[in-house]
Write a protein that holds these residues in place. Structure first.
Motif, PDB file in Angstrom:
ATOM      1  N   LYS A   1       0.855  -1.192   0.000  1.00  0.00           N
ATOM      2  CA  LYS A   1       0.000   0.000   0.000  1.00  0.00           C
ATOM      3  C   LYS A   1       0.893   1.245   0.000  1.00  0.00           C
ATOM      4  O   LYS A   1       2.071   1.179   0.312  1.00  0.00           O
ATOM      5  CB  LYS A   1      -0.896   0.000   1.244  1.00  0.00           C
ATOM      6  N   ALA A   2       0.318   2.377  -0.320  1.00  0.00           N
ATOM      7  CA  ALA A   2       1.075   3.631  -0.397  1.00  0.00           C
ATOM      8  C   ALA A   2       1.721   3.974   0.943  1.00  0.00           C
ATOM      9  O   ALA A   2       1.102   3.828   1.996  1.00  0.00           O
ATOM     10  CB  ALA A   2       0.162   4.766  -0.829  1.00  0.00           C
TER      11      ALA A   2
ATOM     12  N   LYS B   1       2.891   6.632   3.621  1.00  0.00           N
ATOM     13  CA  LYS B   1       2.356   7.941   3.981  1.00  0.00           C
ATOM     14  C   LYS B   1       3.265   9.046   3.454  1.00  0.00           C
ATOM     15  O   LYS B   1       4.485   8.962   3.557  1.00  0.00           O
ATOM     16  CB  LYS B   1       2.232   8.076   5.502  1.00  0.00           C
ATOM     17  N   GLU B   2       2.662  10.075   2.896  1.00  0.00           N
ATOM     18  CA  GLU B   2       3.394  11.216   2.327  1.00  0.00           C
ATOM     19  C   GLU B   2       4.396  11.791   3.334  1.00  0.00           C
ATOM     20  O   GLU B   2       5.500  12.172   2.973  1.00  0.00           O
ATOM     21  CB  GLU B   2       2.425  12.318   1.883  1.00  0.00           C
TER      22      GLU B   2
ATOM     23  N   ILE C   1       7.755   9.722   3.327  1.00  0.00           N
ATOM     24  CA  ILE C   1       8.512   9.451   2.096  1.00  0.00           C
ATOM     25  C   ILE C   1       9.870  10.126   2.070  1.00  0.00           C
ATOM     26  O   ILE C   1      10.890   9.485   1.828  1.00  0.00           O
ATOM     27  CB  ILE C   1       7.681   9.829   0.854  1.00  0.00           C
TER      28      ILE C   1
ATOM     29  N   ASN D   1       3.898  -3.617 -10.519  1.00  0.00           N
ATOM     30  CA  ASN D   1       3.476  -2.253 -10.160  1.00  0.00           C
ATOM     31  C   ASN D   1       4.290  -1.214 -10.910  1.00  0.00           C
ATOM     32  O   ASN D   1       3.768  -0.196 -11.324  1.00  0.00           O
ATOM     33  CB  ASN D   1       3.632  -2.023  -8.654  1.00  0.00           C
TER      34      ASN D   1
ATOM     35  N   THR E   1       6.406   1.891  -7.361  1.00  0.00           N
ATOM     36  CA  THR E   1       5.303   2.850  -7.484  1.00  0.00           C
ATOM     37  C   THR E   1       4.020   2.129  -7.886  1.00  0.00           C
ATOM     38  O   THR E   1       4.050   1.111  -8.555  1.00  0.00           O
ATOM     39  CB  THR E   1       5.607   3.911  -8.553  1.00  0.00           C
ATOM     40  N   THR E   2       2.922   2.671  -7.433  1.00  0.00           N
ATOM     41  CA  THR E   2       1.607   2.234  -7.886  1.00  0.00           C
ATOM     42  C   THR E   2       0.900   3.506  -8.320  1.00  0.00           C
ATOM     43  O   THR E   2       0.444   4.275  -7.484  1.00  0.00           O
ATOM     44  CB  THR E   2       0.820   1.543  -6.750  1.00  0.00           C
TER      45      THR E   2
ATOM     46  N   LYS F   1       0.750   7.084  -8.894  1.00  0.00           N
ATOM     47  CA  LYS F   1       1.544   8.215  -8.383  1.00  0.00           C
ATOM     48  C   LYS F   1       2.043   7.972  -6.961  1.00  0.00           C
ATOM     49  O   LYS F   1       2.737   8.803  -6.392  1.00  0.00           O
ATOM     50  CB  LYS F   1       0.703   9.497  -8.410  1.00  0.00           C
ATOM     51  N   LYS F   2       1.681   6.854  -6.351  1.00  0.00           N
ATOM     52  CA  LYS F   2       2.030   6.568  -4.955  1.00  0.00           C
ATOM     53  C   LYS F   2       3.280   5.707  -4.873  1.00  0.00           C
ATOM     54  O   LYS F   2       3.478   4.791  -5.664  1.00  0.00           O
ATOM     55  CB  LYS F   2       0.875   5.833  -4.253  1.00  0.00           C
ATOM     56  N   LEU F   3       4.142   5.998  -3.877  1.00  0.00           N
ATOM     57  CA  LEU F   3       5.304   5.171  -3.611  1.00  0.00           C
ATOM     58  C   LEU F   3       4.899   4.080  -2.623  1.00  0.00           C
ATOM     59  O   LEU F   3       4.278   4.372  -1.603  1.00  0.00           O
ATOM     60  CB  LEU F   3       6.438   6.013  -3.024  1.00  0.00           C
ATOM     61  N   THR F   4       5.254   2.835  -2.931  1.00  0.00           N
ATOM     62  CA  THR F   4       4.825   1.729  -2.083  1.00  0.00           C
ATOM     63  C   THR F   4       5.984   0.953  -1.455  1.00  0.00           C
ATOM     64  O   THR F   4       5.771   0.157  -0.558  1.00  0.00           O
ATOM     65  CB  THR F   4       3.928   0.758  -2.872  1.00  0.00           C
TER      66      THR F   4
END
Length: 156
Positions: free
Chosen positions: A55-56, A58-59, A62, A93, A140-141, A143-146
């Motif tokens: 899952k992403a 948290k901003e 990062i 992904n 990445t998924t 725009k999110k980094l996972t």
């Protein structure tokens, strides 16, 4: 009272040990996928420095994760091919490389491995060549980094 022969007693003890081991392992966290760097015949791999079970991340976490200076070190000369590898689920992904905490390429890569010349990692800044490069494999998924894996490339 049940009487067990030596052979059955050992089998029962082995079964008990295996069962206890499985109980202990079931309490452990699932390991993160591995990323690998290979130069010539030398390889290093590592689990993710930051991973949220696919899952992403948290901003707010990062940037701190990208700036971590952890991960295995491998020696690289400018003439070497540096091979990066990820597990199939990461490739599905998409993944990209970050150098020194900065994204080094615009689009995610979707294969399990790739090769890049060693010279690409050791730039010259104001006349001085760098002797190490902090390289991160970033899953990445969209725009999110996972997931984030770190390696240090040391110029040989």
């Amino acid at each position: 009272m049940i009487q067990l022969t030596g052979k059955r007693r050992r089998a029962a003890a082995a079964l008990g040990a295996v069962s206890a081991g499985l109980l202990v392992l079931s309490g452990c966290d699932k390991p993160t996928p591995l990323a690998t760097v290979t130069v010539g015949t030398e390889s290093v791999d590592t689990e993710a420095a930051c991973y949220n079970d696919g899952k992403a991340i948290k901003e707010s976490l990062i940037q701190g994760c990208l700036n971590k200076k952890t991960g295995p070190t491998i020696e690289v000369s400018a003439d070497d091919k540096v091979r990066f590898g990820v597990e199939p689920e990461v490739a599905e992904n998409g993944w990209t490389l970050f150098i020194g905490g900065q994204q080094a390429e615009p689009e995610p890569y979707h294969k399990t491995y790739r090769s890049i010349p060693g010279s690409a990692f050791f730039s010259t800044a104001m006349g001085e060549a760098t002797s190490t490069a902090q390289v991160s494999v970033v899953e990445t998924t969209g725009k999110k980094l996972t997931g984030i894996w770190h390696f240090t490339l040391k110029k040989s």
